[in-house]
Write a protein that holds these residues in place. Structure first.
Motif, short mmCIF file in Angstrom:
data_model
loop_
_atom_site.label_atom_id
_atom_site.label_comp_id
_atom_site.label_asym_id
_atom_site.label_seq_id
_atom_site.Cartn_x
_atom_site.Cartn_y
_atom_site.Cartn_z
N HIS A 173 0.84 -1.20 0.00
CA HIS A 173 0.00 0.00 0.00
C HIS A 173 0.87 1.25 0.00
O HIS A 173 0.61 2.21 -0.73
N THR A 174 1.92 1.24 0.81
CA THR A 174 2.81 2.40 0.90
C THR A 174 3.43 2.73 -0.45
O THR A 174 3.45 3.90 -0.88
N LEU A 176 -6.89 -0.76 -4.49
CA LEU A 176 -6.10 0.39 -4.93
C LEU A 176 -6.17 0.49 -6.45
O LEU A 176 -6.02 -0.51 -7.17
N ASP A 177 -6.37 1.69 -6.95
CA ASP A 177 -6.62 1.87 -8.39
C ASP A 177 -5.50 1.33 -9.27
O ASP A 177 -5.75 0.81 -10.35
N ASN A 178 -4.25 1.47 -8.83
CA ASN A 178 -3.15 1.09 -9.71
C ASN A 178 -2.55 -0.27 -9.39
O ASN A 178 -1.55 -0.67 -10.00
N GLU A 199 1.90 6.36 -9.85
CA GLU A 199 0.70 6.32 -10.67
C GLU A 199 0.66 5.13 -11.62
O GLU A 199 -0.42 4.68 -12.01
N SER A 234 0.72 3.53 -3.40
CA SER A 234 0.06 4.83 -3.21
C SER A 234 0.94 6.01 -3.61
O SER A 234 0.44 7.12 -3.79
#
Length: 291
Positions: free
Chosen positions: A120-121, A154-156, A127, A124
């Motif tokens: 996550h880190t 998460l989107d990416n 992109e 985030s």
């Protein structure tokens, strides 16, 4: 976003162990000509733990330049340090890569919460698309499907390279993640069944030496042409096995040297393939029609 026949590319090195950028160009041309659909640069098959930070970044930058947008470049930026992974990922994002492959932190044995926070880190902070990489046989740590599902929000975070070789794991990921994540295998020996079962590609070691055959295999499997795919896979199965007769990438680098594509360089603590295994790997290459 990504799919089909992708290769976990070796890092070519001269006999003295330094990165060989001329050979990198040869390998990229070999894969463009062979139909490979994406290149993973400086992943664990690329001996990433032995690369110095600056040469790691340079290797990725050179691959982007040499590929000239003809083939997607996925940068291997994972490590067992969250801060190191974060800094390298942010640095190479500016080089024009198409995405990232991030291996589960090895040796540390983090909890599932620690794994979630690690990925996550990093994800985030950038992109470009992120592919998770789970290979518990090498990392001694398993990224569980329920944690993958959390990260898939998460989107990416777009996919996972799942290299357990377990078809039950594929079913678990499909159940937990639905259509929110692209599923790739990293286990060549079970790649056919993985794709027939719903996976969309293979980030392959075998494709280093057999890019055209692996592209044909992936195309047939994804199109549901099972008999054709199984016939191709039968010819490749000795390679799938023998390229792991010693620790990856030792056998595949020896095979590429026999093909005249790279020099003999490999970095300690790995050493060149034991002579006792040469005939086994050579037979597999002959069976696949490579030599």
């Amino acid at each position: 976003m990504f799919g089909g026949s992708m290769v976990a590319l070796v890092t070519p090195m001269r006999a003295d162990g330094e990165v060989d950028y001329d050979a990198l160009e040869r390998l990229i041309e070999f894969h463009v000509d062979g139909g490979t659909e994406a290149l993973v640069i400086a992943g664990t098959t690329g001996e990433s733990p032995t690369l110095r930070t600056e040469e790691h970044a340079r290797l990725i930058g050179e691959a982007v330049r040499l590929s000239n947008r003809r083939i997607p470049i996925i940068a291997g930026t994972g490590s067992n340090s969250t801060q190191q992974t974060l800094e390298l990922t942010c640095k190479v994002e500016r080089m024009g890569v198409d995405g990232f492959l991030m291996v589960v932190p090895y040796y540390n044995k983090p909890s599932q919460e620690g794994l979630y926070r690690h990925f996550h880190t990093v994800a985030s902070a950038v992109e470009k698309p992120v592919i998770l990489y789970n290979v518990p046989g090498r990392t001694s740590c398993d990224l569980r499907p329920e944690t993958v599902a959390r990260l898939a929000t998460l989107d990416n975070v777009v996919g996972i390279k799942e290299a357990t070789g377990c078809m039950n794991r594929l079913a678990d990921l499909c159940r937990e993640c639905g259509d929110s994540l692209e599923l790739y295998t990293g286990d060549d020996a079970t790649a056919l069944d993985f794709m027939l079962g719903g996976g969309i590609g293979d980030i392959s070691v075998t494709a280093n030496v057999a890019p055209r055959q692996m592209r044909q295999l992936c195309d047939a499997a994804r199109a549901g042409r099972e008999d054709e795919a199984r016939a191709i896979n039968e010819r490749l199965m000795p390679l799938h096995r023998e390229l792991f007769v010693e620790a990856n990438p030792v056998p595949v680098k020896w095979a590429l040297q026999q093909m005249g594509l790279i020099d003999s360089g490999i970095r300690l603590p790995l050493v060149p393939l034991d002579e006792a295994h040469h005939e086994r790997v050579r037979y597999a290459m002959t069976h696949a029609g490579i030599i």
